[in-house]
Design a protein around this motif. Structure first.
Motif, short mmCIF file in Angstrom:
data_model
loop_
_atom_site.label_atom_id
_atom_site.label_comp_id
_atom_site.label_asym_id
_atom_site.label_seq_id
_atom_site.Cartn_x
_atom_site.Cartn_y
_atom_site.Cartn_z
N ASP A 193 -10.30 -5.13 -3.49
CA ASP A 193 -10.29 -4.32 -2.26
C ASP A 193 -9.43 -3.08 -2.45
N LYS A 212 0.85 -1.19 0.00
CA LYS A 212 0.00 0.00 0.00
C LYS A 212 0.89 1.25 0.00
N CYS A 224 -10.67 0.68 -1.91
CA CYS A 224 -9.96 1.59 -1.01
C CYS A 224 -9.55 2.86 -1.75
N ARG A 254 -13.83 -0.89 5.88
CA ARG A 254 -14.55 -1.69 4.89
C ARG A 254 -14.67 -3.15 5.35
N HIS A 274 -2.29 -5.06 2.93
CA HIS A 274 -2.99 -4.61 4.14
C HIS A 274 -2.85 -5.69 5.21
N SER A 328 -4.79 4.55 4.49
CA SER A 328 -5.29 3.48 3.64
C SER A 328 -5.54 2.20 4.43
N VAL A 365 -8.91 2.76 6.18
CA VAL A 365 -10.01 2.64 5.21
C VAL A 365 -10.28 1.17 4.92
N ASP A 366 -9.21 0.39 4.76
CA ASP A 366 -9.39 -1.04 4.53
C ASP A 366 -10.05 -1.71 5.74
#
Length: 304
Positions: A279, A43, A283, A138, A70, A131, A134-135
């Protein structure tokens, strides 16, 4: 691409881990997939939404295992938190808070690769750290609907020439859950990292590596249920390794999953799915929305 039913086979194929500056991710990943290689991209997945869409499409067409780095999905405390939410311990989540402050880039003489502060090359705290959250949002709570955000500079750097060291956002999920996110690497003082999700039946709090559940019966600490760390690394005073003890265990679990999927077998650990290129695309849609909102002001949709 589904991590369970992608149609990818591992026979005779090798894998490539792309841990280069973000601006190079898309080109290198495309080259690797065109050669039939399985891929793990660090990432932030890409620097633009268009690149992310292109990679997700290419992975689906190539039929390879394609994952995004992630690794914190596999941190025991985060697995515990996710499972508690999915088990309904708080009921339907109504509000969520993700707050993290640390002094990583507060010193102006902080040593880092030049691209870290270069927005044109994918630098900035939004991609480097937000990030991951955010992952997590979700993975734990569902998809984003809208965001209203700012990308301020807390440290004494010139925001006109340096990428942001902070992200602040109010967000709404498709479920109706309302959330706030404030993450900064430019805050002097003791590091804090607190995540809280509340619903009608209770409140879950993740403070450091401790998960607690509060409800009408009181407050209890939940036992970790995530994968045991395959490595044991002590915290280090060396600034180059200040996060190694946090990252290495989950990253090793993630690498094992990549290996298993590349061999054509099911993952040895399957309680939490790994982050796929699909994903990564989802993201990037949220990160893109945060940038758009910060630039123009007000709430924007986060669905791409």
């Amino acid at each position: 691409m589904s991590w369970r039913s992608s149609g990818a086979t591992g026979s005779g194929r090798r894998g490539v881990v792309i841990a280069t500056p973000p601006i190079t991710h898309a080109e290198l990943a495309e080259e690797a997939m065109a050669a039939g290689r399985h891929v793990l991209v660090e990432k932030p997945f890409t620097t633009t939404l268009g690149e992310a869409q292109r990679l997700a499409d290419a992975a689906r067409e190539a039929g390879v295992v394609a994952l995004v780095g992630h690794e914190f999905r596999f941190a025991p405390e985060r697995v515990t938190f996710r499972q508690a939410v999915h088990d309904g311990l708080v009921g339907m989540p109504r509000i969520a808070s993700f707050v993290g402050h640390l002094p990583l880039v507060a010193p102006l003489d902080m040593k880092a690769p030049p691209w870290w502060f270069d927005p044109a090359r994918g630098g900035g705290w939004l991609g480097a750290s937000v990030s991951h959250l955010v992952d997590a949002i979700r993975c734990w709570l569902g998809e984003f609907d809208s965001v209203s955000a700012a990308l301020p500079m807390v440290s004494d750097r010139d925001p006109g020439t340096h990428a942001e060291d902070t992200a602040a956002a109010r967000f709404r999920l498709r479920s109706g859950c309302e959330g706030i996110l404030q993450q900064s690497a430019g805050v002097w003082g003791e590091r804090i990292e607190i995540i809280r999700v509340a619903g009608p039946f209770g409140t879950l709090t993740l403070d450091g590596d401790t998960v607690t559940l509060a409800n009408q019966e009181g407050t209890e600490q939940l036992e970790p249920i995530g994968p045991p760390s395959p490595v044991d690394v002590a915290p280090s005073d060396d600034p180059r390794h200040q996060f190694t003890h946090i990252e290495l265990g989950p990253a090793t679990v993630q690498a094992g999953i990549l290996r298993d999927l590349a061999r054509g077998a099911g993952p040895g650990y399957d309680a939490v799915p790994p982050a796929t290129f699909a994903d990564g695309l989802a993201c990037m849609k949220v990160l893109d929305a945060i940038r758009r909102s910060a630039a123009q002001g007000g709430a924007v949709t986060a669905t791409g």
